[in-house]
Design an enzyme around this catalytic site. Structure first.
Site, PDB file in Angstrom:
ATOM      1  N   GLY A   1       8.675 -16.428   0.378  1.00  6.33           N
ATOM      2  CA  GLY A   1       7.724 -17.516   0.631  1.00  6.33           C
ATOM      3  C   GLY A   1       6.688 -17.663  -0.478  1.00  6.33           C
ATOM      4  O   GLY A   1       6.245 -18.777  -0.787  1.00  6.33           O
ATOM      5  N   ASN A   2       6.324 -16.533  -1.118  1.00  2.45           N
ATOM      6  CA  ASN A   2       5.278 -16.589  -2.141  1.00  2.45           C
ATOM      7  C   ASN A   2       5.735 -17.253  -3.439  1.00  2.45           C
ATOM      8  O   ASN A   2       4.932 -17.520  -4.323  1.00  2.45           O
ATOM      9  CB  ASN A   2       4.764 -15.182  -2.435  1.00  2.45           C
ATOM     10  CG  ASN A   2       5.852 -14.329  -3.029  1.00  2.45           C
ATOM     11  OD1 ASN A   2       6.910 -14.142  -2.436  1.00  2.45           O
ATOM     12  ND2 ASN A   2       5.620 -13.832  -4.224  1.00  2.45           N
TER      13      ASN A   2
ATOM     14  N   LYS B   1       9.910 -12.770  16.708  1.00  2.00           N
ATOM     15  CA  LYS B   1       9.475 -13.187  15.369  1.00  2.00           C
ATOM     16  C   LYS B   1       8.309 -14.178  15.487  1.00  2.00           C
ATOM     17  O   LYS B   1       8.469 -15.277  16.034  1.00  2.00           O
ATOM     18  CB  LYS B   1      10.675 -13.861  14.669  1.00  2.00           C
ATOM     19  CG  LYS B   1      10.349 -14.574  13.398  1.00  2.00           C
ATOM     20  CD  LYS B   1      10.278 -13.645  12.219  1.00  2.00           C
ATOM     21  CE  LYS B   1       9.832 -14.398  10.972  1.00  2.00           C
ATOM     22  NZ  LYS B   1       9.444 -13.527   9.897  1.00  2.00           N
TER      23      LYS B   1
ATOM     24  N   LYS C   1      15.841 -14.760   6.250  1.00  2.00           N
ATOM     25  CA  LYS C   1      16.527 -15.309   5.069  1.00  2.00           C
ATOM     26  C   LYS C   1      17.184 -14.224   4.205  1.00  2.00           C
ATOM     27  O   LYS C   1      18.197 -14.491   3.547  1.00  2.00           O
ATOM     28  CB  LYS C   1      15.585 -16.181   4.227  1.00  2.00           C
ATOM     29  CG  LYS C   1      14.521 -15.430   3.450  1.00  2.00           C
ATOM     30  CD  LYS C   1      14.713 -15.524   1.963  1.00  2.00           C
ATOM     31  CE  LYS C   1      13.673 -14.818   1.133  1.00  2.00           C
ATOM     32  NZ  LYS C   1      12.940 -13.671   1.623  1.00  2.00           N
TER      33      LYS C   1
ATOM     34  N   LYS D   1      14.528  -6.757   4.109  1.00  2.00           N
ATOM     35  CA  LYS D   1      14.947  -6.780   2.692  1.00  2.00           C
ATOM     36  C   LYS D   1      15.787  -5.540   2.375  1.00  2.00           C
ATOM     37  O   LYS D   1      16.845  -5.635   1.747  1.00  2.00           O
ATOM     38  CB  LYS D   1      13.724  -6.838   1.762  1.00  2.00           C
ATOM     39  CG  LYS D   1      12.946  -8.131   1.911  1.00  2.00           C
ATOM     40  CD  LYS D   1      11.808  -8.204   0.919  1.00  2.00           C
ATOM     41  CE  LYS D   1      10.796  -9.242   1.344  1.00  2.00           C
ATOM     42  NZ  LYS D   1      11.347 -10.575   1.619  1.00  2.00           N
TER      43      LYS D   1
HETATM   44  P1  ADP Z   1       8.753 -12.683   1.537  1.00  2.00           P
HETATM   45  O1  ADP Z   1       7.969 -13.898   1.834  1.00  2.00           O
HETATM   46  O2  ADP Z   1       9.060 -12.521   0.092  1.00  2.00           O
HETATM   47  O3  ADP Z   1       9.948 -12.512   2.425  1.00  2.00           O
HETATM   48  P2  ADP Z   1       7.341 -10.614   3.040  1.00  2.00           P
HETATM   49  O4  ADP Z   1       5.881 -10.799   3.206  1.00  2.00           O
HETATM   50  O5  ADP Z   1       8.224 -10.894   4.202  1.00  2.00           O
HETATM   51  O6  ADP Z   1       7.760 -11.466   1.767  1.00  2.00           O
HETATM   52  O7  ADP Z   1       7.656  -9.119   2.545  1.00  2.00           O
HETATM   53  C1  ADP Z   1       7.022  -8.596   1.392  1.00  2.00           C
HETATM   54  C2  ADP Z   1       5.818  -7.758   1.807  1.00  2.00           C
HETATM   55  O8  ADP Z   1       6.250  -6.550   2.399  1.00  2.00           O
HETATM   56  C3  ADP Z   1       4.926  -7.311   0.697  1.00  2.00           C
HETATM   57  O9  ADP Z   1       3.974  -8.282   0.351  1.00  2.00           O
HETATM   58  C4  ADP Z   1       4.258  -6.038   1.274  1.00  2.00           C
HETATM   59  O10 ADP Z   1       2.970  -6.352   1.733  1.00  2.00           O
HETATM   60  C5  ADP Z   1       5.108  -5.705   2.488  1.00  2.00           C
HETATM   61  N1  ADP Z   1       5.569  -4.328   2.590  1.00  2.00           N
HETATM   62  C6  ADP Z   1       5.641  -3.669   3.765  1.00  2.00           C
HETATM   63  N2  ADP Z   1       6.130  -2.444   3.599  1.00  2.00           N
HETATM   64  C7  ADP Z   1       6.421  -2.298   2.298  1.00  2.00           C
HETATM   65  C8  ADP Z   1       6.979  -1.238   1.529  1.00  2.00           C
HETATM   66  N3  ADP Z   1       7.363  -0.092   2.083  1.00  2.00           N
HETATM   67  N4  ADP Z   1       7.127  -1.425   0.203  1.00  2.00           N
HETATM   68  C9  ADP Z   1       6.742  -2.587  -0.373  1.00  2.00           C
HETATM   69  N5  ADP Z   1       6.214  -3.639   0.315  1.00  2.00           N
HETATM   70  C10 ADP Z   1       6.045  -3.499   1.632  1.00  2.00           C
HETATM   71 MG    MG Z   2       9.776 -12.386   4.681  1.00  2.00          MG
END
Ligand code: ADP
Ligand code: MG
Length: 319
Positions: free
Chosen positions: A23-24, A141, A220, A282
């Site tokens: 999303g970012n 969710k 996603k 992820k």
């Molecule tokens: P996206 O929009 O790219 O799917 P998300 O916000 O869903 O991003 O996931 C990325 C976020 O996961 C990061 O910004 C971080 O704050 C968080 N995060 C949680 N646990 C971890 C971890 N173990 N290592 C790295 N990031 C983490």
């Molecule tokens: Mg996400």
């Protein structure tokens, strides 16, 4: 005819790279998400993808959380038109974000010169889910705006108190298969850059010989992993807003990992290092891809997609 066949064969030899944009890539933390902001942010990953398209055949998938959130907010503040169900909002954002990605990519390819021109296509994509998926029994969710407890209590759908406040919750079932996988495969074989599975895809269940949309959202990254295996992707890059996967994330002693085996991933996951709404899916998606026979899966930041493709950035999940 023969020449054309040979051309297709040659294009097929190039490895397939799938980049899943978080999303970012469009709306960064703290931004409201104007169109100008989204176009500006997109240049960062798209410039890199444009350059990578010289070496790889490319598939781009993307999230849609903030965009769907904004549409939900608009709907709730307008009683003049009937509200649309979630599946329609996912379809809308696939069009919206597909257009932004395509037009940005088109400009960036143009800047690289005429020999880098590619055909681009954004595909409205549905993803099959199982109607018996346990996720439908307990929606978990969070989506859309934050409500007060009083407002949440009178909303017509389930809500949950999250760290941000009360939010609507929907089911997030597992992706089973991508309906348009053959179309996507044919398009990449012809060297199209394909934007697809936006927001994890429009969730549908089989209804006899047809499909029927359901009120749910698919992660996603998990949908991207299914697609990657179904179309024979070589390299799967998940691009987000952190440099990779960390242990003890957010703590003073956090430690970013350059490599993570699927066994370690399962162990650290159980220990709670990868939360469900963010890093969990992820890591799970990357692990599923390599377990399913994919060559390389890397979780990296939006700024380092090219380095990750070369093995110089991010966290690589390995067997
Ligand atoms: P996206 O929009 O790219 O799917 P998300 O916000 O869903 O991003 O996931 C990325 C976020 O996961 C990061 O910004 C971080 O704050 C968080 N995060 C949680 N646990 C971890 C971890 N173990 N290592 C790295 N990031 C983490
Ligand atoms: Mg996400």
């Amino acid at each position: 005819m023969r020449g054309k066949q040979q051309q297709i064969e040659r294009k097929r030899e190039r490895e397939i790279l799938l980049v899943a944009l978080g999303g970012n890539a469009l709306i960064r933390k703290g931004e409201v998400g104007t169109v100008e902001e989204q176009f500006r942010n997109l240049k960062v990953p798209i410039k890199q993808i444009a350059r990578l398209s010289g070496e790889y055949r490319i598939i781009i998938t993307h999230g849609n959380g903030p965009q769907v959130g904004n549409l939900l907010l608009q709907q709730e503040n307008c009683s003049l038109v009937p509200p649309l169900p979630l599946e329609i909002l996912v379809a809308q954002t696939q069009g919206e974000i597909g257009y932004m990605i395509e037009s940005t990519l088109d400009s960036e390819l143009m800047l690289l010169g005429t020999d880098m021109q590619k055909h681009l296509v954004s595909l409205i994509s549905y993803v099959v889910v199982d109607e018996n998926d346990l996720a439908f029994r307990e929606p978990s969710k969070p989506i859309g705006p934050v409500y007060t407890a009083e407002k949440a209590a009178v909303l017509p759908y389930p809500t949950r108190n999250t760290p941000k406040g009360y939010r609507r919750v929907v089911a997030s079932p597992q992706p089973v298969t991508i309906v348009e996988k053959r179309e996507i495969q044919s398009l990449i074989d012809m060297d199209f850059i394909v934007v697809c599975c936006g927001g994890g895809g429009i969730p549908v269940i089989r209804d006899g010989r047809t499909f029927c949309g359901v009120d749910a959202v698919i992660d996603k990254d998990l949908a991207s992993a299914v697609l990657a295996l179904e179309v024979g992707v070589d390299i799967f890059i998940i691009a987000t807003d952190v440099e990779g996967v960390a242990l003890h994330y957010g703590r003073p002693y956090e430690k970013f990992l350059r490599k993570l085996t699927v066994l370690e991933a399962a162990k650290y996951g159980k220990e709670g290092h990868f939360p469900a709404g963010s890093m969990g899916p992820k890591v799970e998606a990357a692990a599923r891809f390599v377990k399913g026979g994919g060559k390389r899966a890397v979780i990296t930041s939006i700024e380092t997609i090219e380095e990750a493709a070369e093995g110089r950035a991010g966290t690589e999940v390995v067997l």
